[in-house]
Design a protein around this motif. Structure first.
Motif, mmCIF file in Angstrom:
data_model
loop_
_atom_site.group_PDB
_atom_site.id
_atom_site.type_symbol
_atom_site.label_atom_id
_atom_site.label_comp_id
_atom_site.label_asym_id
_atom_site.label_seq_id
_atom_site.Cartn_x
_atom_site.Cartn_y
_atom_site.Cartn_z
ATOM 1 N N ASN A 1 0.837 -1.208 0.000
ATOM 2 C CA ASN A 1 0.000 0.000 0.000
ATOM 3 C C ASN A 1 0.870 1.256 0.000
ATOM 4 N N HIS A 2 0.305 2.328 -0.518
ATOM 5 C CA HIS A 2 1.074 3.557 -0.757
ATOM 6 C C HIS A 2 1.497 4.235 0.558
ATOM 7 N N GLU A 3 0.700 4.080 1.626
ATOM 8 C CA GLU A 3 1.048 4.729 2.906
ATOM 9 C C GLU A 3 2.338 4.129 3.468
ATOM 10 N N GLU A 4 2.471 2.805 3.356
ATOM 11 C CA GLU A 4 3.696 2.135 3.832
ATOM 12 C C GLU A 4 4.906 2.658 3.052
ATOM 13 N N VAL A 5 4.704 2.854 1.747
ATOM 14 C CA VAL A 5 5.771 3.355 0.880
ATOM 15 C C VAL A 5 6.240 4.724 1.374
ATOM 16 N N LEU A 6 5.291 5.604 1.669
ATOM 17 C CA LEU A 6 5.644 6.965 2.106
ATOM 18 C C LEU A 6 6.311 6.955 3.482
ATOM 19 N N GLN A 7 5.805 6.116 4.390
ATOM 20 C CA GLN A 7 6.357 6.049 5.753
ATOM 21 C C GLN A 7 7.806 5.595 5.752
ATOM 22 N N THR A 8 8.104 4.542 4.985
ATOM 23 C CA THR A 8 9.485 4.048 4.933
ATOM 24 C C THR A 8 10.391 5.125 4.343
ATOM 25 N N GLY A 9 9.885 5.835 3.347
ATOM 26 C CA GLY A 9 10.648 6.926 2.741
ATOM 27 C C GLY A 9 11.056 7.938 3.791
ATOM 28 N N GLU A 10 10.115 8.291 4.650
ATOM 29 C CA GLU A 10 10.401 9.279 5.698
ATOM 30 C C GLU A 10 11.438 8.768 6.674
ATOM 31 N N GLN A 11 11.321 7.485 7.039
ATOM 32 C CA GLN A 11 12.239 6.941 8.049
ATOM 33 C C GLN A 11 13.684 6.911 7.567
ATOM 34 N N ARG A 12 13.904 6.548 6.333
ATOM 35 C CA ARG A 12 15.265 6.404 5.812
ATOM 36 C C ARG A 12 15.760 7.696 5.153
ATOM 37 N N SER A 13 14.894 8.697 5.066
ATOM 38 C CA SER A 13 15.216 9.801 4.170
ATOM 39 C C SER A 13 16.474 10.565 4.583
ATOM 40 N N GLN A 14 16.702 10.721 5.897
ATOM 41 C CA GLN A 14 17.892 11.484 6.312
ATOM 42 C C GLN A 14 19.172 10.809 5.844
ATOM 43 N N GLN A 15 19.200 9.480 5.974
ATOM 44 C CA GLN A 15 20.403 8.754 5.550
ATOM 45 C C GLN A 15 20.564 8.782 4.033
ATOM 46 N N LEU A 16 19.429 8.713 3.342
ATOM 47 C CA LEU A 16 19.501 8.785 1.873
ATOM 48 C C LEU A 16 20.007 10.142 1.406
ATOM 49 N N VAL A 17 19.531 11.185 2.068
ATOM 50 C CA VAL A 17 19.966 12.541 1.732
ATOM 51 C C VAL A 17 21.469 12.656 1.955
ATOM 52 N N LYS A 18 21.951 12.101 3.066
ATOM 53 C CA LYS A 18 23.386 12.151 3.385
ATOM 54 C C LYS A 18 24.183 11.373 2.330
ATOM 55 N N LEU A 19 23.670 10.204 1.974
ATOM 56 C CA LEU A 19 24.360 9.372 0.981
ATOM 57 C C LEU A 19 24.457 10.109 -0.352
ATOM 58 N N VAL A 20 23.312 10.607 -0.833
ATOM 59 C CA VAL A 20 23.299 11.251 -2.157
ATOM 60 C C VAL A 20 24.119 12.541 -2.131
ATOM 61 N N SER A 21 23.999 13.332 -1.057
ATOM 62 C CA SER A 21 24.725 14.602 -1.063
ATOM 63 C C SER A 21 26.238 14.358 -0.998
ATOM 64 N N THR A 22 26.664 13.319 -0.287
ATOM 65 C CA THR A 22 28.103 13.021 -0.245
ATOM 66 C C THR A 22 28.578 12.534 -1.611
ATOM 67 N N ILE A 23 27.761 11.710 -2.265
ATOM 68 C CA ILE A 23 28.124 11.251 -3.620
ATOM 69 C C ILE A 23 28.271 12.473 -4.538
ATOM 70 N N VAL A 24 27.292 13.379 -4.469
ATOM 71 C CA VAL A 24 27.341 14.571 -5.337
ATOM 72 C C VAL A 24 28.612 15.385 -5.061
ATOM 73 N N SER A 25 28.974 15.507 -3.788
ATOM 74 C CA SER A 25 30.156 16.321 -3.455
ATOM 75 C C SER A 25 31.423 15.721 -4.047
ATOM 76 N N ARG A 26 31.403 14.424 -4.357
ATOM 77 C CA ARG A 26 32.617 13.762 -4.874
ATOM 78 C C ARG A 26 32.605 13.599 -6.394
ATOM 79 N N ILE A 27 31.520 14.024 -7.038
ATOM 80 C CA ILE A 27 31.462 13.884 -8.502
ATOM 81 C C ILE A 27 32.441 14.864 -9.128
ATOM 82 N N THR A 28 33.236 14.361 -10.062
ATOM 83 C CA THR A 28 34.057 15.286 -10.855
ATOM 84 C C THR A 28 33.508 15.232 -12.275
ATOM 85 N N GLN A 29 34.347 15.238 -13.266
ATOM 86 C CA GLN A 29 33.855 15.171 -14.650
ATOM 87 C C GLN A 29 33.390 13.746 -14.944
ATOM 88 N N PRO A 30 32.413 13.556 -15.858
ATOM 89 C CA PRO A 30 32.071 12.198 -16.252
ATOM 90 C C PRO A 30 33.336 11.469 -16.698
#
Ligand code: HPA
Length: 292
Positions: free
Chosen positions: A260-289
């Motif tokens: 169900n869609h509510e479970e999908v949204l709830q899990t998103g909220e729970q993990r979101s801080q770590q996902l944001v940290k993961l993606v933002s750190t990856i972005v900070s390390r991107i150089t040229q393709p």
């Protein structure tokens, strides 16, 4: 010569929209990020934001799904110029597949080199748990099997070639970088790598469908991302994608679980801080393709 370039999602329309946005944007983005269900928090990380509602952007589709904000956010993430889609478009919303993938071409025409996509997905792999994050290494494009591929129709060479290769769609160096960053952040226990299968939705899968997809080699199932990846790769952008496993796909006739869609949204909220940290750190390390 290009009948589709005169349509609402052809080259001229994409160019007009890209120019309209660049005229007002504070940065020329090198990284484009697409936030999946419940993962819109990524956009809030951007500094010196300029925000556009999808409804104000010429030629842009409008988001119709609860949990998808419908805003395009420009700004810098750890100093890197980025554009972030807070809310995306899906086949099941009823748009033509070329329309829902149009933002990728607008990204390209604005100068984006790397696209990072996130989504919520059901876990098919029996070793996956709710809350795991799967680095996508490959995909299975079910709507494509039925002839619904975003590159169907006249090919416009200004974007890319008629028959683009997809065996290297998910950039290997970016996947290694994500594993490296994940290990540094202490996330290895919930970081997986696997195959994402896209279906048209909006109904969730039956038990028989989940069993079939699992046997076909899919580790996770969802309703997005693959169309965007195909269009992004067609125009030569580098792609990295992550699935947040928000629920386990039901594989057993005795199970009482229901997707169900509510479970999908709830899990998103729970993990979101770590996902944001993961993606933002990856972005900070991107150089040229091809140079990370
Ligand atoms: N199936 C399809 N799409 C999804 C699911 C699922 O189980 N979970 C989140 N998006």
């Amino acid at each position: 010569m290009f009948p589709e370039s005169s349509t609402e999602y052809g080259y001229e329309a994409c160019k007009a929209t890209a120019d309209w946005l660049l005229d007002q944007a504070p940065v020329r983005p090198l990284v484009g990020i697409v936030c999946g269900s419940g993962l819109g928090g990524l956009a809030d990380m951007l500094k010196d934001q300029k925000v556009f509602s999808y409804s104000d952007i010429p030629n842009f589709p409008k988001s119709t799904v609860h949990g998808h904000a419908g805003r395009l956010v420009f700004g810098t993430l750890k100093g890197k110029p980025c554009v972030c889609m807070q809310g995306r478009f899906h086949l099941y919303e009823g748009y033509p597949i070329q329309k829902i993938t149009m933002p990728m071409r607008i990204f390209k025409l604005m100068g984006v080199e790397t696209v990072i996509l996130t989504n919520a997905a059901g876990g098919l792999n029996q070793d996956y748990k709710v809350g795991d994050v799967m680095i996508i290494k490959d995909h299975i494009n079910m709507p494509g099997f039925a002839g619904n591929n975003p590159l169907c129709g006249q090919n416009d060479e200004r974007f890319g070639i008629r028959f683009p290769c997809m065996s290297d769609a998910y950039d290997r160096q970016m996947r290694h970088l994500a594993q490296e960053v994940g290990a540094e952040l202490g996330y290895s226990h919930f970081l997986k790598e696997g195959v994402y299968c896209v279906l048209g939705g909006p109904s969730f899968e039956t038990i028989a469908e989940c069993r079939m997809l699992n046997r076909l080699g899919a580790d996770a199932v969802g309703m997005s991302t693959v169309h965007e990846v195909i269009v992004a790769r067609h125009s030569g952008m580098r792609v990295f994608a992550l699935s947040l496993i928000t629920n386990k796909a039901v594989m057993d006739y005795d199970s009482e679980e229901r997707a169900n869609h509510e479970e999908v949204l709830q899990t998103g909220e729970q993990r979101s801080q770590q996902l944001v940290k993961l993606v933002s750190t990856i972005v900070s390390r991107i150089t040229q393709p091809n140079d990370i």
